[in-house]
Design a protein around this motif. Structure first.
Motif, PDB file in Angstrom:
ATOM      1  N   LEU A  71      27.054 -42.280  13.914  1.00  0.00           N
ATOM      2  CA  LEU A  71      26.304 -43.210  13.172  1.00  0.00           C
ATOM      3  C   LEU A  71      27.248 -44.548  12.667  1.00  0.00           C
ATOM      4  O   LEU A  71      26.912 -45.577  12.515  1.00  0.00           O
ATOM      5  N   GLY A  72      28.589 -44.185  12.635  1.00  0.00           N
ATOM      6  CA  GLY A  72      29.506 -45.050  12.310  1.00  0.00           C
ATOM      7  C   GLY A  72      30.162 -46.013  13.492  1.00  0.00           C
ATOM      8  O   GLY A  72      31.009 -46.850  13.381  1.00  0.00           O
TER       9      GLY A  72
ATOM     10  N   GLY B  10      31.723 -48.626  21.002  1.00  0.00           N
ATOM     11  CA  GLY B  10      32.713 -47.219  20.803  1.00  0.00           C
ATOM     12  C   GLY B  10      31.841 -46.011  21.192  1.00  0.00           C
ATOM     13  O   GLY B  10      32.106 -45.180  21.416  1.00  0.00           O
ATOM     14  N   LEU B  11      30.328 -46.194  20.426  1.00  0.00           N
ATOM     15  CA  LEU B  11      29.304 -45.158  21.020  1.00  0.00           C
ATOM     16  C   LEU B  11      29.433 -44.921  22.482  1.00  0.00           C
ATOM     17  O   LEU B  11      29.426 -43.861  22.986  1.00  0.00           O
TER      18      LEU B  11
ATOM     19  N   GLU C  65      33.034 -39.822  27.409  1.00  0.00           N
ATOM     20  CA  GLU C  65      33.846 -38.626  27.335  1.00  0.00           C
ATOM     21  C   GLU C  65      32.989 -37.600  27.106  1.00  0.00           C
ATOM     22  O   GLU C  65      33.585 -36.481  27.774  1.00  0.00           O
ATOM     23  N   ALA C  66      32.096 -37.255  26.219  1.00  0.00           N
ATOM     24  CA  ALA C  66      31.400 -36.159  26.185  1.00  0.00           C
ATOM     25  C   ALA C  66      30.678 -35.892  27.479  1.00  0.00           C
ATOM     26  O   ALA C  66      30.464 -34.572  27.962  1.00  0.00           O
TER      27      ALA C  66
ATOM     28  N   LEU D  99      16.607 -52.495  19.218  1.00  0.00           N
ATOM     29  CA  LEU D  99      17.998 -52.474  19.677  1.00  0.00           C
ATOM     30  C   LEU D  99      18.039 -53.267  21.032  1.00  0.00           C
ATOM     31  O   LEU D  99      16.993 -53.488  21.752  1.00  0.00           O
ATOM     32  N   ASN D 100      19.400 -53.247  21.145  1.00  0.00           N
ATOM     33  CA  ASN D 100      19.551 -54.231  22.544  1.00  0.00           C
ATOM     34  C   ASN D 100      20.038 -53.073  23.569  1.00  0.00           C
ATOM     35  O   ASN D 100      20.991 -52.503  23.714  1.00  0.00           O
ATOM     36  N   GLY D 101      19.049 -52.852  24.467  1.00  0.00           N
ATOM     37  CA  GLY D 101      19.097 -52.086  25.569  1.00  0.00           C
ATOM     38  C   GLY D 101      20.505 -52.237  26.395  1.00  0.00           C
ATOM     39  O   GLY D 101      20.752 -51.213  26.986  1.00  0.00           O
ATOM     40  N   ALA D 102      20.857 -53.502  26.805  1.00  0.00           N
ATOM     41  CA  ALA D 102      21.679 -53.779  27.423  1.00  0.00           C
ATOM     42  C   ALA D 102      23.406 -53.371  26.475  1.00  0.00           C
ATOM     43  O   ALA D 102      24.081 -53.222  27.600  1.00  0.00           O
ATOM     44  N   ALA D 103      23.213 -53.068  25.810  1.00  0.00           N
ATOM     45  CA  ALA D 103      24.347 -52.835  24.946  1.00  0.00           C
ATOM     46  C   ALA D 103      24.968 -51.129  24.881  1.00  0.00           C
ATOM     47  O   ALA D 103      25.984 -50.714  24.855  1.00  0.00           O
TER      48      ALA D 103
END
Length: 428
Positions: A28-29, A34-35, A41-42, A252-256
Motif C-alpha cells: 500500500l505504501g 517501488g511496487l 523480486e517476488a 490508474l496509469n497502466g504504463a507505470a
C-alpha cells in the motif's frame, strides 16, 4: 532460607504483525516504481507468480505539447505559458528551447534534455545516454548542452551535478576564475570546512579561499526548485486525472505498473502468489478511492492551478472514504497524479489554511512563486513588498511568513535575485 518457584498468571496485549500483514502495508505504501521492483523480486522467488511488463504509451506527459511545438520549430504561445500551473518549469524550458531553434538530431537531444530535467533543475540522466538516443556524437552533445546551459535562466538549469550547477552561476555572475574553479572542484572539502587544505592544494591565501566560499554559499544549488510548488519528479505517475464528459475522472496509469498473473497448478507458493495478487488489487482500489476523494475536493486546482488549492486535511479524506487516517497517509506517500496542470504529489495537495478561513498554505506558496517569477529582475521584490502584494490579492500574511515560504520554495532573498552585469552594474 531456600528459594521457591512461584507460578503466576498475567494478562497482556500485544500487536503481532505477521508476514502477510507486513507485505500488505508495504504494497500500500509503495509508489509504482517501488511496487514494480517488489513484484519482480517476488516473481523471481515464486514460480506461480508472473509479472508482465507494463504496456507503453498509456501516459503522455505534460511535456507533449511544448515538445511537439519544439520539434516543429514553433515557440509556445504566450497565453499557453501563462496558463501553466504556477511559474511552470515545463513551460519555461519549452520556451527556452524553442528560442534556440534547433533542428534534427540536436532538437531530439534538446527534447531528451527537457525530459531528463529534475525538479531541482539538474539533469537526471547521463548525457552520453541522451546523445546515443538522439544519434549525436558525445562532442556534439556537449556542444548542444553548453548552448542550452548558456541560454538558461536562471543559470544552473541543466547542470549534471552540484559543482556544474554552481559553476554555471559563477560564470554568469562573472567571477569564475581559476581559484573559483579550484574551490568548486573541491566541494566535499568546502562542506567539511577544510579551508586550510584547499588553500594549500591551490597555493592560495586562506582569506581568498574563504571569500570564494562565501560567494559560493550565496548561489542557488537547486535553481529549478523555484518553479511549480507541488510538482512531482518527471517520471511515470501512479494516477492520471482527465476531464471526461461527466466531469473529472481519475484512473490508474497502466504504463507505470506491470500486470500480475498466476501461473501453474497447485503447488508450494501458489497461495502466497494469490495473496500477493489480492494485495495489489486492494492497493490499487484503495489508491483510486483516496485519490478520487482528494481530487473531488480540489477541482478548482485542477482547472486553475495550484494557486486555487483549498485547505484540506487527511482526517477529512479519511472520513469521506471510511478509511483509517494512517491508511490514507500510506496511500498518498510517494504517489503522483498526472493532470493537465502538471504532475503533482498527492501528499502535497494536503494543506492547512495559513490563518482562519484564509487560503491553503500551498496556494499561498504558489502565489508567492508567481510574484517572484513576474518581478523585474533588476528590481526584485523585498519580502515586505511581496507581503503587500499578497495582501492586495486577498491573502494577508506577515513578512516573516513570506520569508519562511520563500525559503521553503528555494527562492533566494531579493538582494541575491538581483541581476547584475559582469561589471557589477544592475541590469535594466
Amino acid at each position: 532460607m531456600s528459594g521457591r518457584n512461584r507460578i503466576t498468571i498475567a494478562q497482556s496485549q500485544r500487536l503481532s504483525l505477521n508476514t502477510r500483514l507486513l507485505s500488505s502495508i508495504k504494497v500500500l505504501g509503495s509508489d509504482a516504481a517501488g511496487l514494480s521492483r517488489f513484484l519482480e523480486e517476488a516473481a523471481a522467488e515464486n514460480p506461480h507468480l508472473l509479472v508482465e511488463p507494463a504496456p507503453p504509451g498509456d501516459w503522455l506527459p505534460r511535456w507533449s505539447e511544448p515538445l511537439r511545438q519544439l520539434r516543429e520549430g514553433a515557440a509556445p504561445a504566450a497565453e499557453e505559458i501563462a496558463a501553466a500551473a504556477g511559474p511552470s518549469l515545463q513551460a519555461h524550458v519549452a520556451e527556452l528551447l524553442a528560442g534556440l531553434r534547433l533542428r534534427g538530431a540536436e532538437a531530439r537531444l534538446a527534447e531528451g534534455l527537457a525530459l531528463a530535467l529534475e525538479p531541482s533543475g539538474w539533469l537526471g540522466r547521463p548525457l552520453e545516454a541522451l546523445a546515443a538516443e538522439a544519434g549525436l556524437a558525445p562532442a556534439q552533445a556537449e556542444a548542444v548542452l553548453a548552448r542550452v546551459q548558456a541560454a538558461a535562466d536562471p543559470a544552473g538549469l541543466f547542470a549534471r551535478d552540484l559543482a556544474e550547477c554552481l559553476r554555471l552561476q559563477a560564470a554568469e555572475e562573472g567571477w569564475l576564475d581559476p581559484l573559483a574553479e579550484g574551490v568548486l572542484a573541491r566541494l566535499p572539502l568546502v562542506a567539511a570546512g577544510a579551508v586550510e587544505r584547499i588553500a594549500r592544494e591551490l597555493a592560495a591565501e586562506e582569506a581568498a579561499v574563504e571569500a570564494v566560499i562565501r560567494r559560493i554559499r550565496g548561489l542557488d544549488p537547486k535553481p529549478g526548485a523555484r518553479f511549480a510548488a507541488c510538482a512531482a519528479p518527471l517520471r511515470e505517475p501512479d494516477l492520471i486525472a482527465l476531464r471526461g464528459p461527466e466531469g473529472w475522472e481519475v484512473r490508474l496509469n497502466g504504463a507505470a505498473l506491470p500486470a500480475l498473473r498466476l501461473a501453474g497448478e497447485k503447488g508450494p507458493g501458489r497461495s502466497a502468489a494469490q495473496a500477493l495478487v489480492r494485495m495489489v488489487e486492494g492497493r490499487n482500489a484503495t489508491l483510486l478511492r483516496v485519490a478520487r476523494a482528494i481530487l473531488a475536493r480540489q477541482v478548482a486546482a485542477l482547472e486553475q492551478g495550484i494557486g486555487a488549492l483549498r485547505p484540506m486535511t487527511m482526517a477529512e479524506v479519511a472520513e469521506a472514504t471510511g478509511l483509517n487516517q494512517s491508511t490514507v497517509s500510506r496511500a498518498v506517500a510517494g504517489t503522483a497524479v498526472d493532470t493537465p496542470r502538471g504532475t503533482w504529489w498527492l501528499r502535497q495537495l494536503f494543506s492547512r489554511p495559513v490563518r482562519g478561513e484564509g487560503p491553503a498554505a500551498a496556494a499561498l506558496r504558489d502565489s508567492l512563486a508567481r510574484l517572484v517569477a513576474a518581478e523585474d529582475a533588476a528590481r526584485p521584490l523585498s519580502d515586505a513588498a511581496l507581503a503587500q502584494a499578497l495582501a492586495a490579492a486577498g491573502a494577508p500574511v506577515a513578512r516573516r511568513t513570506v520569508a519562511k515560504y520563500r525559503d521553503m520554495l528555494g527562492i533566494p532573498p531579493a538582494h541575491r535575485r538581483q541581476k547584475r552585469d559582469r561589471k557589477g552594474r544592475t541590469r535594466g
